[in-house]
Design an enzyme around this catalytic site. Structure first.
Site, mmCIF file in Angstrom:
data_model
loop_
_atom_site.group_PDB
_atom_site.id
_atom_site.type_symbol
_atom_site.label_atom_id
_atom_site.label_comp_id
_atom_site.label_asym_id
_atom_site.label_seq_id
_atom_site.Cartn_x
_atom_site.Cartn_y
_atom_site.Cartn_z
ATOM 1 N N ASP A 87 -6.012 10.205 9.420
ATOM 2 C CA ASP A 87 -4.664 9.846 10.221
ATOM 3 C C ASP A 87 -4.024 10.543 11.351
ATOM 4 O OD1 ASP A 87 -3.378 7.880 8.006
ATOM 5 O OD2 ASP A 87 -4.162 9.742 6.953
ATOM 6 N N GLU A 104 1.050 -1.054 -0.226
ATOM 7 C CA GLU A 104 0.047 0.042 0.419
ATOM 8 C C GLU A 104 1.082 1.452 -0.075
ATOM 9 O OE1 GLU A 104 -3.023 0.031 3.558
ATOM 10 O OE2 GLU A 104 -3.488 2.236 3.207
#
Lengths: 408, 271
Positions: free
Chosen positions: B60, B49
């Site tokens: 995040d 990824e």
């Protein structure tokens, strides 16, 4: 006072559609973790909106706690000085907590209570929304956490202290430039981590659907009242309605009831910062292009690669690289004119208002007034300008002194 | 068969789950992140990824926020991320690559153009954090046309009524966000996962990857067995950031340190 009057055919007041879109703007661009929460707010608000008991409760609190209706003031000395159209101020700075933010906070806190939420979070730029949120949380005994950019904590210290006095936890956000955008990122991160008990009380007409619609509805009391008050005072509609735009909640609240009155020019004044040409401004509609941030598709300040650019404004409340999606739509269809005023023009208007009307305005509506000062002299004396004086300037006196080179 | 489907089918034959390590493009510079990408398959990555930096990564935590900031400071653009994948594909035709990012840079690049270029570069899947099913129709025609899987995210908040809606038309694998929270903060317990998985299995035939809070080899091993894959991101970036100098430049040994950690994770999923 909710704006639920059935819209007329071909009305501009029917939006958003079932996907939360105003034209191509708006929507629900949030992470899957938040999506069920956003849908829950939408359903709860739809039920509250249709419930006369909710409306009655809101009216009661707006009247007896917030202090509505706010007066409509004919600014006679200012009108004489500028020489031209008659200028009326909608005095939303007289609300409890000192700005229009109280209208929305009261509506949403009642909704949060109805949803059984026990903790409130909010973002704030100038601190006006943070103070209003902390106030409502104190009133209803709910714990609250306010996210505020570290830069704004610095330049709006009186409001930080106010929030703390009211019992709120103020978290300074150091990511990015430490302004409103970063505070909103952090508030969304908090919401994602506290999905069970927490209600996110967004302060402007941005974010994922239903927030832009819901905040507009709660703020439309401004325009509804002003329309009636002006009818009483002058027996007619204004020729122009002017308001400042950061995220755009006070402007949406003023404009929405006038959207179908074609004779009324609607003018939104963005923060021109050091000037649009310098690139250091917060004028998303004038200097940005459409994109997606904070849950909605709207005009944004961004670079060629879609990275968000920090806004700049003397006013912490306007220092945001986006704008509510309904404004983006009204911009594209041309119903509302969007202009800008620079830091210096706002400072001049701040002083003009203070000396001629004895009202210290917040730096945010000082931007609106800066445009009124350009507009009024070009209009006829029998024409009328309605301006939303959406906040008072006590919080700004330190920053203004600094800009004027005065040591307090 | 797509590279993602082929890889999961192969692992099923081997009787184990997948390790999906994460790297942020150009963190802290092009050469280092390219070396990480090239080294990951040999170190035991089954899929990879790649994070596409964005100024406002709302899902995040501080670790990946900092990684994205370093990538942006190094000057990475959307086109550069695609170039990384194109370069990687010259030597590796098998390892699936998934891009993870936020919508606005893709919108700015142009959704159709992005999907075309990503397909040609050899991208196999897309995870777009702020593009939920409700809004995905703006991208799906183009990702489908270019053979790219639009990876569906499921969260603990996704209830049974909503599951079929989110999974409808899904392909590749399903990404289970195992905690309510941001990346790199806390971890789901084995009990949490044991409760969540049957619900997911009932709703989809696709392989399930567990992400958010998978840090240690033990956690990765457990996740790869409870589900079909474990995504490890913040723990690897932690290691990388421990090998940066005061100016954020990579110190000698940075790439090896991260790849050694990938090896340890790979051992755990093969146990």
């Amino acid at each position: 006072m909710l704006n639920i009057a059935s819209p007329i055919p071909n009305s501009l007041r029917t939006g958003p559609n079932e996907r939360g879109r105003f034209g191509e703007f708006g929507g629900r661009f949030v992470a899957e973790t938040l999506m069920p929460l956003v849908l829950a707010v939408e359903h709860a608000y739809a039920a509250a909106r249709a419930d006369p008991a909710f409306d009655a409760d809101l009216r009661h609190h707006l009247k007896h706690y917030v202090g509505r209706p706010s007066p409509l003031w004919f600014a006679e000395r200012l009108t004489r000085q500028l020489g031209g159209a008659k200028i009326y101020f909608k005095r939303d700075e007289l609300n409890h907590t000192g700005s229009h933010k109280a209208n929305n906070c009261m509506g949403q806190i009642l909704l949060a209570r109805r949803m059984g939420k026990t903790r409130i979070i909010a973002e704030t730029g100038a601190g006006q929304h943070g103070v209003a949120t902390a106030t409502m949380c104190a009133l209803f005994g709910l714990p609250c956490t306010i996210y505020m950019g570290a830069t704004d904590v610095e330049r709006q210290s009186p409001n930080v202290f106010r929030m703390k006095l009211l019992g709120a936890e103020v978290k300074a956000v150091t990511s990015g430039a430490g302004t409103l955008k970063d505070a909103m990122n952090e508030a969304m991160r908090d919401w994602v981590a506290n999905v069970g008990d927490t209600y996110y009380l967004i302060g402007t007409v941005a974010g994922p659907h239903p927030y832009p619609m819901m905040v507009r509805d709660f703020q439309s009391v401004i325009g509804e009242e002003a329309k009636m008050q002006l009818q009483e005072a002058e027996g007619r509609l204004p020729d122009a309605a002017v308001a400042c735009i950061g995220g755009g909640s006070n402007a949406m609240g003023l404009f929405h009831p006038f959207l179908d009155d074609a004779s009324v020019r609607l003018i939104g004044v963005e923060a021109g910062g050091h000037g649009i040409a310098t690139g250091e401004h917060a004028a998303s509609l004038t200097g940005g292009r459409p994109g997606v941030l904070h849950g909605n598709r709207t005009y944004l300040l961004q670079d060629d690669d879609g990275q968000i650019i920090e806004g700049h404004s003397i006013s912490a409340g306007l220092d945001y690289p986006g704008v509510g999606p309904e404004h983006s739509w009204l911009h594209d269809i041309g119903r509302v004119e969007y202009v800008s005023a620079t830091d210096q023009e706002a400072l001049a208007a701040f002083q003009l208002c203070t000396r001629t009307e004895g009202i210290i305005p917040a730096l945010e509506p000082a931007h609106a007034l800066a445009h009124v000062a350009r507009l009024a002299p070009a209009m006829k004396p029998d024409e009328i300008i309605l301006m939303n004086l959406c906040g008072r300037g006590d919080k700004d006196i330190f920053a203004v002194a600094d800009h004027l080179g005065v040591k307090l | 068969m797509s590279r993602i489907a082929a890889r999961f089918a192969e692992l099923k034959r081997q009787g184990r789950g997948a390790l999906i390590p994460f790297l942020e493009a150009w963190d802290p510079d092009r050469t280092t992140s390219m070396a990480l990408l090239r080294g990951m398959p040999e170190a035991g990555a089954d899929l990879i990824e790649i994070g596409m930096p964005f100024t406002d990564p709302m899902a995040d935590g501080p670790i990946i926020q900092a990684a994205g900031k370093r990538g942006l400071a190094a000057g990475v653009k959307v086109a550069d991320v695609l170039t990384m994948v194109r370069d990687f594909r010259m030597d590796d035709r098998q390892t699936p690559v998934i891009l993870m990012g936020y919508l606005n840079p893709i919108l700015s690049y142009g959704i159709e153009r992005f999907c075309t270029d990503a397909g040609q570069a050899g991208v196999d899947g897309l995870i777009i954090v702020d593009l939920p099913t409700e809004e995905a129709d703006m991208l799906l025609p183009y990702s489908n046309a270019n053979g790219i899987d639009f990876i569906r995210l499921i969260a603990p908040t996704t209830d049974d009524a909503r599951l079929p809606h989110v999974l409808n038309g899904g392909s590749g694998f399903v990404y289970y966000v195992s905690i309510t929270g941001i990346t790199g903060t806390r971890s789901a317990t084995a009990e949490d996962l044991a409760t969540a998985m049957p619900r997911l299995r009932q709703a989809t035939q696709l392989p399930v990857a567990i992400g958010f809070g998978v840090r240690t080899p033990e956690q990765a091993g457990a996740a790869s067995r409870i589900a079909d894959a474990a995504v490890v991101a913040s723990a690897l970036i932690d290691t990388l950031s421990a090998h940066l100098d005061a100016d954020g430049q990579a110190l000698p040994g940075a790439v090896d340190a991260v790849l050694n950690q990938v090896r340890a994770l790979a051992v755990a999923v093969r146990r």
